[in-house]
Design an enzyme around this catalytic site. Structure first.
Site, PDB file in Angstrom:
ATOM      1  N   CYS A   1     -11.662  17.596 -45.159  1.00  0.00           N
ATOM      2  CA  CYS A   1     -11.512  18.991 -46.092  1.00  0.00           C
ATOM      3  C   CYS A   1     -11.754  18.508 -47.562  1.00  0.00           C
ATOM      4  CB  CYS A   1     -10.115  19.627 -46.068  1.00  0.00           C
ATOM      5  SG  CYS A   1      -9.701  19.770 -44.478  1.00  0.00           S
ATOM      6  N   SER A   2     -10.940  19.003 -48.444  1.00  0.00           N
ATOM      7  CA  SER A   2     -11.041  18.581 -49.932  1.00  0.00           C
ATOM      8  C   SER A   2     -10.838  16.969 -50.136  1.00  0.00           C
ATOM      9  CB  SER A   2     -10.177  19.168 -50.997  1.00  0.00           C
ATOM     10  OG  SER A   2      -8.643  18.785 -50.479  1.00  0.00           O
TER      11      SER A   2
END
Length: 553
Positions: A288-289
């Site tokens: 993800c991030s």
């Protein structure tokens, strides 16, 4: 769940309401439909005829098999309920079809689909306390207590963010007791993170270690969710040395932490891993991030001539290319971005609870209305589920990192070489040549797999493997072997068209974890004796895993 950027960075800052209010997309939808009077007339006429058939009891409209909202037999046996369900299904299908008929620009289409889908889902008769037979049965079975419990649940949930039905009780699990229990020790603690080294499970281990970088808006233990379902536990049983970063839950006092702070943290963790293991190379795995930060850090290492430190780069459900990345990319604009940046700047952080609320409305039937019926209409407690507990265990994002991520998404900067920097060096993902392993989820409603595929092609890896799991955003990761329903497609990203790739890539049964372990093993050097203890003289064990930072609320 840290991507896509728009929902992470803007909608969660300014709230769900703005996304449902009329705007220019509504006007353009009206204009497009007005230009197609025959199509509109045909759809309205068909709906009218269907309503007549429903009233006469001749309609064949029925819910799809996966639709559990109308599973109770009363929706079929009770004439009033059956007609209410059929009217709803027919009207909803007409609304969806007319939206398709409008042939909107992709941005307007994504925006209006979000509005229409949420409106249609909210109006389902199964959500109506006067119609849903489950609510009436619970009322009778409990002598009215279900209504009192439901009211109590509603008042409790609406008292504070996120203002959605609770998906899991706050005491359903305990981190360190029945979640995140794989043995290990914190071997480095900085202001930004805990570094955890996990105890080996085999007599021999691979020489090259693995460092796991979690998202910055959720806690790391989704990779160590529960015994038998833990990715970390599985890797250890396969002879892999495993380290994991556990981010600190920031407050307003850490508002200045941005890209460079987190990039430096990854470098500090890499240095510690290499010092402890004696290996000059490390596998970097991120999601993800965290994947965005890891990719940018890999580009920085390339620019300073230290890319040899990476044995491989693994990105999971990570979107680097925001173009056409679903609803998120469609609604990302300068005005919204400035508003969101200003709001988090005043507070000093982006609250993870607001993000959780926004994500729930991306899948309202599964994550909102299902629990509306269970918690409020039936007055029941939600069933304990470890992933939903993790999802509710949110963290904050610093205002500066929030700003950096917003601007990255507004300009889709990672697709343009040298348009963004990390630790003073320009980021050019095409120069990242480390072997890469990229994982996406076929039904991921947060990081569309096509965007993940395009993101993989931004990397300059000469040896690249793309894996498409038949799961959603988190289920694609929490995917232990042995699930007969699991499958994945796998292959290089040679084809520029994701659609052609998915049609040609061979499908494998079960989990992708064993394939990844083999991929790691091929790049992890010879086996060596497992270390007798954790840490090293310069970095001795501090606390047992999962450490202190993960416990901060």
């Amino acid at each position: 769940m840290a991507a896509p950027l728009d929902l992470l960075l803007t909608s969660s800052a300014i709230g769900i309401g703005r996304r449902l209010l009329p705007n220019n997309s509504w006007s353009r939808l009206a204009v497009h439909l007005a230009r197609r009077p025959r199509s509109v007339g045909k759809r309205v006429s068909a709906l009218g005829q269907e309503l007549v058939d429903i009233a006469r009891g001749r309609s064949q409209v029925a819910p799809a098999k996966p639709d559990k909202r109308f599973a109770d037999p009363a929706w079929q046996s009770n004439p009033l309920l059956k007609r209410a369900m059929q009217v709803y299904l027919a009207a909803g299908e007409t609304a969806e079809t007319m939206l398709t008929d409008a042939h909107l620009d992709w941005r307007d289409d994504q925006w209006m689909r979000f509005v229409v889908d949420n409106a249609v889902d909210a109006l389902a008769p199964s959500n109506n306390p006067l119609l849903n037979p489950l609510g009436w049965k619970a009322l009778i079975d409990t002598g009215g207590l279900s209504a009192l419990r439901g009211l109590q649940h509603f008042v409790t949930d609406m008292a504070g963010a996120p203002r959605i039905p609770a998906m899991v009780e706050p005491d359903a699990f305990a981190v360190g007791e029945n979640l995140a229990v794989t043995p290990g020790s914190v071997v480095l603690r900085t202001d930004v993170f805990d570094l955890i080294q996990y105890a080996p499970r085999t007599e021999k281990v691979r020489t090259v270690p693995l460092l796991m970088v979690p998202p910055v808006i959720n806690k790391f233990y989704v990779m160590d969710i529960a015994p038998g379902r833990s990715m970390i536990e599985y890797f250890l049983t396969q002879g892999q040395q495993v380290f994991a970063i556990s981010w600190r839950n920031p407050t307003a006092a850490q508002r200045e932490w941005g890209f460079d702070s987190y990039g430096q943290a990854i470098l500090d963790a890499l240095a510690a891993v290499q010092r402890i293991t004696g290996s000059e190379r490390t596998h970097l795995q991120a999601s993800c991030s965290g994947g965005i930060l890891a990719a940018m850090t890999a580009a920085h290492l390339t620019e300073i001539g230290q890319d040899h430190r990476l044995a491989g780069l693994t990105l999971m459900v990570t979107v680097l290319d925001e173009s056409h990345a679903g609803f998120a990319a469609a609604t990302l604009d300068e005005e919204t971005a400035k508003m969101a940046i200003a709001m988090s700047a005043r507070k000093g952080y982006l609250d993870g609870r607001a993000l959780a609320e926004m994500f729930a409305w991306l899948r309202p039937n599964d994550l909102v209305w299902r629990y509306w019926v269970n918690n409020y209409l039936q007055g029941r407690q939600p069933a304990p589920f470890d992933v939903l507990f993790w999802n509710a265990d949110t963290t904050r994002m610093t205002a500066t990192l929030h700003r950096d991520m917003v601007l990255l998404g507004v300009h889709n900067a990672l697709t343009v070489p040298n348009s963004v920097s990390m630790l003073g060096t320009p980021v050019d993902l095409s120069r990242v040549t480390a072997d890469s392993y990229v994982v996406a989820g076929l039904t991921d409603h947060i990081s569309p797999w096509q965007a993940c595929y395009r993101s993989a092609r931004l990397l300059g890896s000469k040896d690249q493997r793309f894996v498409l799991s038949t799961s959603g955003h988190i289920a694609a990761l929490v995917n232990p072997p042995g699930n007969p329903k699991a499958a994945y497609r796998i292959g290089p990203t040679d084809d520029a068209d994701p659609g052609r790739w998915v049609n040609s890539a061979p499908q494998q049964r079960d989990s992708w974890w064993p394939d990844f372990v083999l991929w790691l093993a091929e790049r992890s050097g010879p086996q060596r004796d497992a270390p007798a203890g954790l840490g090293c003289p310069e970095l001795p064990p501090l606390d047992p895993a999962p450490g202190k930072y993960v416990l901060a609320r």
